[in-house]
Write a protein that holds these residues in place. Sequence first.
Motif, PDB file in Angstrom:
ATOM      1  N   VAL A   1      57.568  -5.878 -25.787  1.00  0.00           N
ATOM      2  CA  VAL A   1      57.194  -4.573 -25.534  1.00  0.00           C
ATOM      3  C   VAL A   1      57.595  -4.023 -24.101  1.00  0.00           C
ATOM      4  CG1 VAL A   1      55.723  -2.609 -25.325  1.00  0.00           C
ATOM      5  CG2 VAL A   1      55.509  -3.992 -27.251  1.00  0.00           C
ATOM      6  N   VAL A   2      57.100  -4.919 -23.054  1.00  0.00           N
ATOM      7  CA  VAL A   2      57.603  -4.501 -21.743  1.00  0.00           C
ATOM      8  C   VAL A   2      59.148  -4.654 -21.465  1.00  0.00           C
ATOM      9  CG1 VAL A   2      57.246  -5.262 -19.133  1.00  0.00           C
ATOM     10  CG2 VAL A   2      55.280  -5.061 -20.838  1.00  0.00           C
ATOM     11  N   LEU A   3      59.700  -5.686 -21.989  1.00  0.00           N
ATOM     12  CA  LEU A   3      61.065  -5.902 -21.794  1.00  0.00           C
ATOM     13  C   LEU A   3      61.999  -4.865 -22.590  1.00  0.00           C
ATOM     14  CD1 LEU A   3      61.397  -9.673 -21.811  1.00  0.00           C
ATOM     15  CD2 LEU A   3      61.776  -8.324 -19.888  1.00  0.00           C
ATOM     16  N   SER A   4      61.444  -4.378 -23.617  1.00  0.00           N
ATOM     17  CA  SER A   4      62.173  -3.204 -24.310  1.00  0.00           C
ATOM     18  C   SER A   4      62.180  -2.002 -23.614  1.00  0.00           C
ATOM     19  CB  SER A   4      61.632  -3.093 -25.696  1.00  0.00           C
ATOM     20  OG  SER A   4      61.703  -4.442 -26.580  1.00  0.00           O
ATOM     21  N   ILE A   5      60.965  -1.436 -22.924  1.00  0.00           N
ATOM     22  CA  ILE A   5      60.847  -0.360 -22.222  1.00  0.00           C
ATOM     23  C   ILE A   5      61.673  -0.299 -20.967  1.00  0.00           C
ATOM     24  CG2 ILE A   5      59.324   0.973 -21.030  1.00  0.00           C
ATOM     25  CD1 ILE A   5      57.107   0.330 -23.024  1.00  0.00           C
ATOM     26  N   THR A   6      61.606  -1.580 -20.304  1.00  0.00           N
ATOM     27  CA  THR A   6      62.659  -1.918 -19.102  1.00  0.00           C
ATOM     28  C   THR A   6      64.094  -1.590 -19.242  1.00  0.00           C
ATOM     29  OG1 THR A   6      60.637  -3.529 -18.111  1.00  0.00           O
ATOM     30  CG2 THR A   6      62.958  -3.648 -17.191  1.00  0.00           C
ATOM     31  N   GLY A   7      64.304  -2.157 -20.505  1.00  0.00           N
ATOM     32  CA  GLY A   7      65.820  -2.211 -20.951  1.00  0.00           C
ATOM     33  C   GLY A   7      65.992  -0.682 -21.330  1.00  0.00           C
ATOM     34  N   ILE A   8      65.278   0.048 -21.939  1.00  0.00           N
ATOM     35  CA  ILE A   8      65.459   1.346 -22.271  1.00  0.00           C
ATOM     36  C   ILE A   8      65.600   2.281 -21.017  1.00  0.00           C
ATOM     37  CG2 ILE A   8      64.598   3.499 -23.437  1.00  0.00           C
ATOM     38  CD1 ILE A   8      63.282   1.580 -25.607  1.00  0.00           C
ATOM     39  N   CYS A   9      64.875   2.068 -20.049  1.00  0.00           N
ATOM     40  CA  CYS A   9      65.082   2.625 -19.006  1.00  0.00           C
ATOM     41  C   CYS A   9      65.969   2.517 -17.921  1.00  0.00           C
ATOM     42  CB  CYS A   9      63.617   2.387 -17.993  1.00  0.00           C
ATOM     43  SG  CYS A   9      62.047   3.166 -18.530  1.00  0.00           S
ATOM     44  N   ALA A  10      66.434   1.206 -18.027  1.00  0.00           N
ATOM     45  CA  ALA A  10      67.735   0.919 -17.503  1.00  0.00           C
ATOM     46  C   ALA A  10      69.264   1.560 -18.031  1.00  0.00           C
ATOM     47  CB  ALA A  10      67.924  -0.862 -17.457  1.00  0.00           C
ATOM     48  N   CYS A  11      69.197   1.620 -19.390  1.00  0.00           N
ATOM     49  CA  CYS A  11      70.281   2.146 -20.003  1.00  0.00           C
ATOM     50  C   CYS A  11      70.196   3.682 -19.810  1.00  0.00           C
ATOM     51  CB  CYS A  11      69.972   1.911 -21.397  1.00  0.00           C
ATOM     52  SG  CYS A  11      70.306   0.171 -21.835  1.00  0.00           S
ATOM     53  N   LEU A  12      68.853   4.306 -19.774  1.00  0.00           N
ATOM     54  CA  LEU A  12      68.828   5.697 -19.378  1.00  0.00           C
ATOM     55  C   LEU A  12      69.295   5.979 -18.087  1.00  0.00           C
ATOM     56  CD1 LEU A  12      65.630   6.841 -21.037  1.00  0.00           C
ATOM     57  CD2 LEU A  12      67.906   7.347 -21.809  1.00  0.00           C
ATOM     58  N   GLY A  13      69.091   4.982 -16.944  1.00  0.00           N
ATOM     59  CA  GLY A  13      69.642   5.259 -15.614  1.00  0.00           C
ATOM     60  C   GLY A  13      71.012   5.025 -15.609  1.00  0.00           C
ATOM     61  N   ILE A  14      71.592   4.212 -16.140  1.00  0.00           N
ATOM     62  CA  ILE A  14      72.976   4.092 -16.260  1.00  0.00           C
ATOM     63  C   ILE A  14      73.713   5.395 -16.844  1.00  0.00           C
ATOM     64  CG2 ILE A  14      74.899   2.551 -17.354  1.00  0.00           C
ATOM     65  CD1 ILE A  14      73.167   0.231 -16.795  1.00  0.00           C
ATOM     66  N   TYR A  15      73.269   5.854 -17.846  1.00  0.00           N
ATOM     67  CA  TYR A  15      73.756   7.007 -18.603  1.00  0.00           C
ATOM     68  C   TYR A  15      73.645   8.113 -17.477  1.00  0.00           C
ATOM     69  CZ  TYR A  15      74.078  10.713 -21.663  1.00  0.00           C
ATOM     70  OH  TYR A  15      74.136  12.122 -22.048  1.00  0.00           O
ATOM     71  N   ALA A  16      72.344   8.354 -16.718  1.00  0.00           N
ATOM     72  CA  ALA A  16      72.241   9.756 -16.103  1.00  0.00           C
ATOM     73  C   ALA A  16      73.420   9.465 -14.741  1.00  0.00           C
ATOM     74  CB  ALA A  16      70.836   9.578 -15.396  1.00  0.00           C
ATOM     75  N   ARG A  17      73.479   8.139 -14.360  1.00  0.00           N
ATOM     76  CA  ARG A  17      74.553   8.094 -13.154  1.00  0.00           C
ATOM     77  C   ARG A  17      75.867   8.265 -13.659  1.00  0.00           C
ATOM     78  NH1 ARG A  17      72.150   2.722  -9.513  1.00  0.00           N
ATOM     79  NH2 ARG A  17      70.553   3.886  -8.896  1.00  0.00           N
ATOM     80  N   LYS A  18      76.213   7.862 -14.561  1.00  0.00           N
ATOM     81  CA  LYS A  18      77.575   8.215 -15.165  1.00  0.00           C
ATOM     82  C   LYS A  18      77.787   9.637 -15.307  1.00  0.00           C
ATOM     83  CE  LYS A  18      79.109   3.796 -17.212  1.00  0.00           C
ATOM     84  NZ  LYS A  18      79.050   2.853 -18.484  1.00  0.00           N
ATOM     85  N   ARG A  19      76.946  10.331 -15.922  1.00  0.00           N
ATOM     86  CA  ARG A  19      76.946  11.737 -16.160  1.00  0.00           C
ATOM     87  C   ARG A  19      77.096  12.557 -14.904  1.00  0.00           C
ATOM     88  NH1 ARG A  19      72.793  15.254 -19.906  1.00  0.00           N
ATOM     89  NH2 ARG A  19      73.938  16.947 -20.155  1.00  0.00           N
ATOM     90  N   ASN A  20      76.282  12.064 -13.830  1.00  0.00           N
ATOM     91  CA  ASN A  20      76.336  12.941 -12.873  1.00  0.00           C
ATOM     92  C   ASN A  20      77.550  12.364 -11.812  1.00  0.00           C
ATOM     93  OD1 ASN A  20      74.095  14.348 -13.092  1.00  0.00           O
ATOM     94  ND2 ASN A  20      72.890  12.814 -12.359  1.00  0.00           N
ATOM     95  N   GLY A  21      78.326  11.602 -12.319  1.00  0.00           N
ATOM     96  CA  GLY A  21      79.561  10.978 -11.655  1.00  0.00           C
ATOM     97  C   GLY A  21      79.207  10.183 -10.448  1.00  0.00           C
ATOM     98  N   GLN A  22      78.174   9.453 -10.366  1.00  0.00           N
ATOM     99  CA  GLN A  22      77.618   8.469  -9.237  1.00  0.00           C
ATOM    100  C   GLN A  22      78.578   7.077  -9.319  1.00  0.00           C
ATOM    101  OE1 GLN A  22      73.398   8.683  -8.819  1.00  0.00           O
ATOM    102  NE2 GLN A  22      73.474  10.640  -7.990  1.00  0.00           N
ATOM    103  N   MET A  23      79.045   6.821 -10.646  1.00  0.00           N
ATOM    104  CA  MET A  23      79.508   5.467 -10.897  1.00  0.00           C
ATOM    105  C   MET A  23      80.908   5.694 -11.249  1.00  0.00           C
ATOM    106  SD  MET A  23      76.377   3.527 -12.662  1.00  0.00           S
ATOM    107  CE  MET A  23      77.140   1.962 -12.804  1.00  0.00           C
TER     108      MET A  23
END
Length: 59
Positions: free
Chosen positions: A37-59
């Motif tokens: 459960v902990v690893l799944s939540i961490t993975g989901i948060c990491a994917c959301l962070g990458i998505y947010a950075r790409k959407r804002n043009g930071q990557m």
Amino acid sequence: MNSVSAQLILVLTSLLLSLPVVEAVAAGDAIALLLGVVLSITGICACLGIYARKRNGQM
């Protein structure tokens, strides 16, 4: 973020200490479930962070 990690470690440690030694298989299953459960939540948060950075043009 450190306080959340410390609280998580405290909760997991208290859960491990409260489990009886006789039910070792059940304890192992519980530990595996909690880690999953902990690893799944961490993975989901990491994917959301990458998505947010790409959407804002930071990557």
